[in-house]
Motif scaffolding. Structure first.
Motif, short mmCIF file in Angstrom:
data_model
loop_
_atom_site.label_atom_id
_atom_site.label_comp_id
_atom_site.label_asym_id
_atom_site.label_seq_id
_atom_site.Cartn_x
_atom_site.Cartn_y
_atom_site.Cartn_z
N GLN A 142 -19.10 0.39 -5.75
CA GLN A 142 -17.78 0.62 -5.14
C GLN A 142 -17.07 1.80 -5.80
OE1 GLN A 142 -15.18 -2.76 -5.41
NE2 GLN A 142 -14.20 -2.28 -3.46
N SER A 143 -17.16 1.89 -7.09
CA SER A 143 -16.48 2.99 -7.77
C SER A 143 -17.15 4.32 -7.47
CB SER A 143 -16.45 2.74 -9.29
OG SER A 143 -17.76 2.60 -9.76
N ALA A 144 -18.45 4.26 -7.24
CA ALA A 144 -19.15 5.51 -6.93
C ALA A 144 -18.73 6.04 -5.56
CB ALA A 144 -20.66 5.28 -6.95
N ARG A 145 -18.32 5.10 -4.67
CA ARG A 145 -17.92 5.53 -3.33
C ARG A 145 -16.53 6.16 -3.32
NH1 ARG A 145 -20.57 0.77 -1.65
NH2 ARG A 145 -18.64 -0.41 -1.63
N LEU A 146 -15.78 5.95 -4.38
CA LEU A 146 -14.43 6.51 -4.40
C LEU A 146 -14.51 8.03 -4.53
CD1 LEU A 146 -12.61 4.03 -6.80
CD2 LEU A 146 -12.12 4.37 -4.39
N PRO A 147 -13.75 8.75 -3.74
CA PRO A 147 -13.77 10.21 -3.86
C PRO A 147 -13.13 10.65 -5.18
CG PRO A 147 -12.09 9.53 -2.31
CD PRO A 147 -12.83 8.28 -2.70
N ASP A 148 -13.45 11.86 -5.58
CA ASP A 148 -12.88 12.37 -6.84
C ASP A 148 -11.39 12.60 -6.70
OD1 ASP A 148 -15.31 12.26 -7.95
OD2 ASP A 148 -15.74 14.41 -7.85
N ILE A 149 -10.97 12.96 -5.48
CA ILE A 149 -9.55 13.26 -5.28
C ILE A 149 -9.16 12.87 -3.86
CG2 ILE A 149 -10.06 15.69 -4.68
CD1 ILE A 149 -7.38 16.40 -6.03
N TYR A 150 -8.03 12.25 -3.69
CA TYR A 150 -7.52 11.93 -2.35
C TYR A 150 -6.01 11.79 -2.41
CZ TYR A 150 -7.55 7.06 -4.02
OH TYR A 150 -7.34 5.92 -4.72
N VAL A 151 -5.43 11.77 -1.21
CA VAL A 151 -3.97 11.70 -1.14
C VAL A 151 -3.58 10.54 -0.23
CG1 VAL A 151 -3.78 13.36 0.77
CG2 VAL A 151 -1.86 13.09 -0.78
N ARG A 152 -2.49 9.88 -0.57
CA ARG A 152 -2.02 8.74 0.21
C ARG A 152 -0.52 8.88 0.49
NH1 ARG A 152 -6.29 8.14 1.32
NH2 ARG A 152 -7.82 6.51 0.86
N LEU A 153 -0.11 8.36 1.65
CA LEU A 153 1.32 8.27 1.96
C LEU A 153 1.73 6.83 1.70
CD1 LEU A 153 3.17 9.83 4.93
CD2 LEU A 153 3.61 7.46 4.32
N GLU A 154 2.66 6.63 0.77
CA GLU A 154 3.04 5.28 0.37
C GLU A 154 4.49 5.03 0.75
OE1 GLU A 154 2.08 5.15 -3.77
OE2 GLU A 154 -0.08 5.20 -3.40
N LEU A 270 -4.02 8.94 5.14
CA LEU A 270 -4.40 8.07 6.26
C LEU A 270 -3.14 7.77 7.08
CD1 LEU A 270 -6.62 5.53 4.32
CD2 LEU A 270 -7.41 7.31 5.88
N PRO A 271 -3.27 7.55 8.39
CA PRO A 271 -2.08 7.16 9.17
C PRO A 271 -1.55 5.82 8.65
CG PRO A 271 -3.94 7.63 10.61
CD PRO A 271 -4.47 7.60 9.22
N VAL A 272 -0.25 5.72 8.59
CA VAL A 272 0.37 4.48 8.11
C VAL A 272 1.21 3.91 9.24
CG1 VAL A 272 1.96 3.50 6.43
CG2 VAL A 272 0.43 5.35 5.76
N THR A 273 0.98 2.66 9.55
CA THR A 273 1.71 2.03 10.67
C THR A 273 2.81 1.13 10.11
OG1 THR A 273 -0.25 2.11 12.05
CG2 THR A 273 1.47 0.58 12.71
N LEU A 274 4.00 1.32 10.65
CA LEU A 274 5.13 0.49 10.26
C LEU A 274 5.54 -0.37 11.45
CD1 LEU A 274 7.47 3.07 8.46
CD2 LEU A 274 5.54 1.83 7.53
N THR A 275 5.94 -1.56 11.15
CA THR A 275 6.47 -2.44 12.21
C THR A 275 7.99 -2.35 12.13
OG1 THR A 275 4.59 -3.88 11.90
CG2 THR A 275 6.45 -4.78 13.12
N VAL A 276 8.58 -1.63 13.09
CA VAL A 276 10.02 -1.38 13.05
C VAL A 276 10.73 -2.45 13.87
CG1 VAL A 276 11.84 0.30 13.49
CG2 VAL A 276 9.56 1.09 12.85
N ARG A 277 11.63 -3.12 13.21
CA ARG A 277 12.36 -4.20 13.88
C ARG A 277 13.61 -3.66 14.58
NH1 ARG A 277 14.26 -7.48 9.46
NH2 ARG A 277 13.84 -5.69 8.14
N SER A 278 13.99 -4.30 15.68
CA SER A 278 15.21 -3.88 16.39
C SER A 278 16.42 -4.39 15.62
CB SER A 278 15.25 -4.48 17.79
OG SER A 278 14.11 -4.13 18.50
N LEU A 279 17.53 -3.71 15.85
CA LEU A 279 18.78 -4.18 15.26
C LEU A 279 19.32 -5.32 16.12
CD1 LEU A 279 20.44 -0.76 14.44
CD2 LEU A 279 19.76 -2.48 12.78
N PRO A 280 19.89 -6.33 15.50
CA PRO A 280 20.47 -7.41 16.31
C PRO A 280 21.70 -6.92 17.08
CG PRO A 280 20.90 -7.75 13.98
CD PRO A 280 20.01 -6.57 14.06
N ASP A 281 22.11 -7.68 18.08
CA ASP A 281 23.29 -7.30 18.87
C ASP A 281 24.56 -7.48 18.04
OD1 ASP A 281 21.75 -6.68 21.01
OD2 ASP A 281 21.86 -8.71 21.87
#
Lengths: 582, 254
Positions: A142-154, A270-281
């Protein structure tokens, strides 16, 4: 706009030394201790750093290093450093003592407190917990599969409400074998479905150490964005792209390589998906569109004004949250106040991982009549995402007193009356004609007339020019007229011979003129032949018969005046037919 | 023969003067209603005259006064603007307009007009489309006359061709200008909001988003060509530059 950055690894190292630390303050002296790593594999080295800083330190008694469970001190590896810096305008000296250890048996341990004597006074650090890990627990595949460098949106949250500020960190992960020289974000990142603001990062980018699947990585936050979802539902933040300049640490370095061995890598999150909630009335207040933590105030300036003077009602919304997206609250103003287009201004800070500041809306009013006017109390609301509810703020009623300017009282009163009297008696009546130009036919007639005039004139000019310059054309045009004149002479003649002479002359002149033959000297046979060549043999026969008769009339028995008149008529008919045929 | 001619002349004069007499008669009757304080009846009578096609500055001015009396200020503004287009009532209409404008509780922000818009407006209100057209046509005729003189007489002078092309170019440009102004005049028209408040929407639909609100007395510009795309809707531009659709009942087109 692009932004470039360069990692200062020395600063990063110092930061990592202080990452897990304890600090003791005493007057102007502070003492702290830190471990370079708190999750250490058995056999790995780790550094304990003790820092002492103050503005007037004369003597430091270096601590005695006690035995530490789980670690073995490498006694010959102690390092010392000194740094002077200005803090609040005063010089501060910092001393750092580094002690290297080797991790021993796996387990959870505590680095004990240490006591340091500074100018004769003892300062004690706080204990630090750490884990020694078993290297055998690392999944090598598993560790060998990790790339040497990568970027993430957190993102700071994955379930925001519409309008809530989501802090999105662009974080670079790279192994210890990689040295990052520089980075450059690719321009044009579009976070569709979000309002986007880049946050300022005044500090240099720092790297911290972290373990991922048993592999030690450096983690550096490069950029930070504040994202505000503009609609509800599943929203995906598109990949953020950047290119980095890196160099492998284990590659043999040549002091003359001058940077050779560096390579550029294009990375994307990687694309990051957010679940955006509506505002209450909300029903009992005006929603400003604000999501965050705000204070809202409303003022009027001046509260007393002359009729016609401008008055400003200013609404200030300050705090942190989606400030750029705030809307102006709508107020109910008395009918007699004129309202002009509002203005707005904002003062927004993008520091400290948030959007904060204030936004000001100014309504400009003018009282057209004197009196006391009340702008009613209004409830305005914003959404508090921390508590998941609306917070309503009641803006008190505002009172405005408008008085007439004594200097212009007469003029103002005049304005209030309509002094125009109705018109009676005879009026001047008209029937308006508002038809467009293009629908009036005479307009097109006028436009066409110059073309028609010029066309006709050109035809006349061309005819005239041809008559003057083209002899054959001129003779042909005049042929019939001359022939007719000769026939008139023939008709008027009382002498048969003379009459037939004119008939002969009329026919011969007409044919000569029409066919551009010599004016004189044409024999009958030449004329007949010319007619036959240019028209029909039937006409030629008729011409021949008439011309022969004219030639031989002196010898013809029974010739009479009546016969000549018939021949004149026949000649006229013949000329008409020749005119059509030639 | 003379008798028949006389009858024909009388008939011709009658055909021109009869409608005017009818309009004048109705006008006098409407004025009587106004004097008696019967404003609604007076306005109805004035509107009946307007529908005959016969109009006058006095008619529009009196209609504006009546509209003021019945507290329909948007309508009053409309009639006073119409009255200001007649030389005989221009000054009075301007005064009445000033008063009417001062009575509106809400005023629209007005963007300054572009220089080209000002020029077109000046040409429309000043010389007018027809005068500009005839001016351009006169230049063309002068050019034609010069050509005829050259063709049929010995008339000529130095730089004849240069002068001729200048005259024709000027004439054609003025003619094109007159057609452009006519197009602008036909496509766009001023209007006054007469409803107390009306919504301006971003599309021609009751459910479309509201772009802005327009209040009584606001001056707007209508795009007549675009308005023809949707029945019962007009496309307007507010004084502050915003565009949108509104119901035609809410305004009166100048």
């Amino acid at each position: 706009m692009t932004r470039t950055g360069k990692l200062n690894w020395l600063t990063g190292l110092i930061f990592s030394l202080f990452f897990v630390s304890s600090t003791v303050f005493g007057q102007d002296v502070s003492v702290s201790s830190s471990l370079s790593e708190t999750n250490i594999y058995s056999g790995e080295s780790v550094t304990m750093t003790i820092s002492v800083s103050g503005q007037s330190i004369n003597n430091i008694e270096r601590p005695q290093m006690p035995p530490v469970d789980g670690l073995r001190w490498l006694s010959g590896s102690t390092s010392t450093s000194q740094r002077i810096e200005l803090i609040n305008g005063r010089p501060t000296v910092s001393y750092s003592y580094g002690y290297s250890f080797i991790a021993q048996r796996p387990g959870t341990y505590t680095f004990p407190e240490l006591t340091i004597g500074v100018d004769g006074k003892g300062y004690t650090t706080k204990p630090i917990s750490f884990n020694v890990l078993d290297p055998g627990s690392i999944d090598n595949d598993q560790s060998a599969r990790l790339p040497d460098i990568y970027v993430r949106l957190e993102p700071s949250t994955t379930q925001p409400v519409v309008g809530e500020m989501v802090i999105a960190d662009i974080v670079l992960y790279f192994k210890n074998t990689v040295e990052v020289r520089s980075y450059q974000p690719t321009p044009g990142w579009k976070a569709e479905g979000f309002w986007k603001e880049i946050l300022e990062n005044r500090l240099q980018t720092k790297a911290t150490s972290t373990l991922i699947n048993g592999v030690r990585f450096q983690r550096a936050r490069l950029l930070q964005y504040a994202l505000f979802p503009t609609k509800s539902g599943e929203l995906t933040i598109s990949p953020f792209e950047l290119s980095v300049q890196i160099q492998q640490r284990n590659r043999r370095r040549d002091i003359f390589s001058f940077g050779l061995g560096q390579e550029r890598k294009d990375l994307q999150t990687l694309p990051v998906t957010l679940t955006v909630r509506s505002l209450p009335d909300i029903d009992n207040a005006t929603f400003t569109g604000g999501v965050g933590d705000f204070k809202i105030t409303r003022t009027i300036e001046p509260a007393e004004a002359f009729v016609g003077e401008s008055i400003e009602v200013t609404t200030t919304i300050s705090g942190s949250g989606n400030l750029p997206l705030l809307n102006k609250p709508i107020y109910e103003y008395p009918e007699t106040l004129e309202i002009y287009n509002p203005s707005e201004s904002s003062n927004i800070n993008r520091n400290n991982r948030e959007i904060s500041g204030s936004k000001t809306f100014t309504d400009i009013l003018i009282a057209r009549n004197a009196g006391e006017f009340t702008i009613p109390e209004t409830n305005v609301a914003f959404y508090d995402p921390d508590n998941d509810r609306y917070r309503t703020i009641s803006l008190p009623a505002l009172t405005l007193k408008a008085t007439r300017d004594p200097r212009s009282v007469n003029g103002s009163e005049d304005m209030l009356r309509l002094n125009v009297e109705p018109i009676t008696g005879l009026a001047q009546w008209i029937t308006p004609d508002n038809a467009p130009l293009t629908s009036r036919s005479w307009i097109w007639g006028l436009l066409l007339s110059p073309v028609v005039i010029l066309g006709l004139a050109f035809w006349v000019k061309s005819y005239r020019d041809k008559m003057n310059t083209d002899t054959a054309f001129a003779r042909a045009q005049k042929a019939k007229k001359l022939a007719t004149e000769e026939l008139e002479k023939a008709a008027a003649s009382t002498e048969l011979k003379n009459g037939y002479y004119h008939i002969y002359r009329a026919i011969s002149l007409f044919i000569a003129d029409k066919l551009d033959l010599p004016k004189a000297g044409n024999t009958t046979s030449e004329l007949v032949q010319a007619v036959e060549d240019s028209s029909s043999s039937k006409l030629a026969i008729e011409v021949k018969r008439l011309l022969t008769k004219c030639d031989t009339i002196a010898y013809a028995p029974g010739a009479s005046q009546a016969g000549m008149a018939r021949d004149v008529e026949f000649a006229q008919t013949l000329i008409n037919e020749l005119n059509k045929a030639l | 023969m003379m008798r028949s001619l006389s009858i024909l002349i009388v008939m011709l004069i009658s055909s021109f003067t009869l409608p005017a007499q009818t309009a004048q008669t109705l006008f006098d009757e409407a004025n009587d209603q106004l004097t008696a304080g019967n404003y609604e009846e007076a306005l109805t009578a004035y509107q009946a005259i307007e529908q005959t096609g016969e109009v006058s500055g006095a008619l529009y001015l009196n209609m504006g006064i009546v509209a003021t009396q019945i507290d329909s200020l948007g309508l009053a503004k409309y009639y006073f603007i119409k009255a200001s287009e007649f030389n005989t009532t221009q000054a009075r209409a301007a005064e009445a307009l000033e008063y009417t404008e001062s009575q509106f509780s809400r005023q629209s922000a007005m963007l300054p007009k572009l220089p080209w818009e000002k020029a077109v407006e000046w040409l429309l209100e000043g010389p007018g489309v027809l005068t500009i057209f005839l001016t351009g046509f006169s230049f063309i005729l002068i050019g034609v006359l010069l050509i005829l003189l050259k063709w049929f007489t010995s008339f000529s002078f130095q730089k004849f061709n240069h002068t001729l092309s200048t005259v024709f170019t000027t004439g054609i440009l003025i003619l094109l200008l007159s057609f452009y102004i006519d197009y602008v005049n036909e496509r766009y028209s001023g209007a006054v909001i007469i409803a107390d408040e009306t919504q301006v929407r971003n599309t021609a639909s009751e459910t479309a988003d509201i772009v802005s609100l327009a209040y009584e007395g606001y001056s707007v510009t209508i795009d007549i060509k675009k308005s023809a795309e949707h029945k019962n809707w007009v496309y307007i531009r507010l004084g502050n530059g915003q565009f949108g659709w509104m119901k035609p009942e809410a305004l009166k087109i100048l």
